[in-house]
Write a protein that holds these residues in place. Sequence first.
Motif, PDB file in Angstrom:
ATOM      1  N   ARG A  72     -33.406  25.437  17.996  1.00 16.72           N
ATOM      2  CA  ARG A  72     -32.224  25.943  18.485  1.00 16.72           C
ATOM      3  C   ARG A  72     -31.690  24.894  19.453  1.00 16.72           C
ATOM      4  O   ARG A  72     -32.155  24.220  20.236  1.00 16.72           O
ATOM      5  N   LYS A  73     -30.099  24.951  19.563  1.00 12.12           N
ATOM      6  CA  LYS A  73     -29.548  23.901  19.976  1.00 12.12           C
ATOM      7  C   LYS A  73     -29.812  22.451  19.635  1.00 12.12           C
ATOM      8  O   LYS A  73     -29.544  21.517  20.427  1.00 12.12           O
ATOM      9  N   GLY A  74     -30.294  22.217  18.608  1.00 14.93           N
ATOM     10  CA  GLY A  74     -30.535  21.026  18.283  1.00 14.93           C
ATOM     11  C   GLY A  74     -29.637  20.468  17.238  1.00 14.93           C
ATOM     12  O   GLY A  74     -29.654  19.328  16.568  1.00 14.93           O
ATOM     13  N   GLY A  75     -28.612  21.257  16.637  1.00 14.37           N
ATOM     14  CA  GLY A  75     -27.519  21.036  15.668  1.00 14.37           C
ATOM     15  C   GLY A  75     -27.786  21.467  14.281  1.00 14.37           C
ATOM     16  O   GLY A  75     -27.189  21.266  13.312  1.00 14.37           O
ATOM     17  N   THR A  76     -28.458  22.995  14.536  1.00 24.32           N
ATOM     18  CA  THR A  76     -28.697  23.614  12.840  1.00 24.32           C
ATOM     19  C   THR A  76     -27.321  24.071  12.400  1.00 24.32           C
ATOM     20  O   THR A  76     -27.070  24.009  11.189  1.00 24.32           O
ATOM     21  N   ARG A  77     -26.418  24.629  13.219  1.00 22.05           N
ATOM     22  CA  ARG A  77     -25.322  25.148  12.524  1.00 22.05           C
ATOM     23  C   ARG A  77     -24.415  24.004  12.094  1.00 22.05           C
ATOM     24  O   ARG A  77     -23.759  24.055  11.063  1.00 22.05           O
ATOM     25  N   ALA A  78     -24.242  22.852  13.040  1.00 24.09           N
ATOM     26  CA  ALA A  78     -23.503  21.512  12.148  1.00 24.09           C
ATOM     27  C   ALA A  78     -24.133  20.955  11.005  1.00 24.09           C
ATOM     28  O   ALA A  78     -23.433  20.722   9.969  1.00 24.09           O
TER      29      ALA A  78
END
Length: 334
Positions: free
Chosen positions: A87-93
């Motif tokens: 989480r908040k590591g860049g998964t969506r990007a």
Amino acid sequence: ILLDSLLQENNDNVVPVVHEMILLRLYHVKKVGIFIPAFLMVLYLEGDSRSSQIIVTQSIQKNTTDATNQVQILERRLPSSIIIGVRKGGTRALLEMLSLHPQIRVAQHEVHFFDNVTNYGMGYDWYLKQFPELSSDQLCIEKSPSYFVTNRVPERIRAMDPAMKIILIVRDPVTRLVSDFTQITYNRIEKGLPIRSFDEAMVRSDGSLALDNYGVDTGLYSTHLVNWFNHFPREQIFIANGDKLIRAPWQELNKIETFLNLNHSITREHFFFNATKGFHCMLVKGQKRCLAKSKGRPHVKVEPETIVKLRKYYKPHNYKFYSLVGKDFGWPEE
């Protein structure tokens, strides 16, 4: 007739038909080969030594043609790869950027199948319906960041497909924690709820860290990764560098293409740097596409002393993580 003969041959039970899927549970069967004409296909999923599963799904014929002007048959298939976090590591990007590859299609929302009791209880037929239709040379990927930190998830994914390719994207745990807190803060502001500063939330009155605060545990990457290594071999888990994805996304994406056994189709020409957001956006068929406005927001203010305390706390855990993955990510230590 086909199902009757299958039953007679394997002497097993059949779960009732559910719309577009028939789920069969076969006990003590090592391998089953079936060919179904016309609109049915068989997807064989290796199970553990006690059971295996065959999922029969409906293919969909579309009035579209490929380069040879032949009608394509599209079908839904379970994912070949899952982005499990962090989480908040860049998964969506990462998911959006991978969708640039012509052989990759993605679930448009976080599915949360393996970590949600209600969703998991709906079975693989429900899970299958969360994915887009694929052509024969395409694969599908989903991402649900909470998978990484949920104990039961590795076991459940392996039960579905022991050959699943797992992708984990990580970044400096202190930066990740601040980003996580920033998102929560913005969400509370939008809902008209009271907020606290990062320092108030993370540092107690005696100066010690509030280690039980939400999100701190997420950054203990080595602790969570051991659980995944207990269910999947190292070669089936790709560790992506979230900091490098920001600086030069095409380099990390090329490594993932290799991991997924795909040709290198994503290049530097697919990106341009957005100075306002501070990261790269994508070029899709000549059109600019950036992530949602919630991505790239300025982080909340944090006192330097708090950052130093957090980095000292995470330092030994980071070393354990480096040792597990065989790579030093070089995250700040002071």
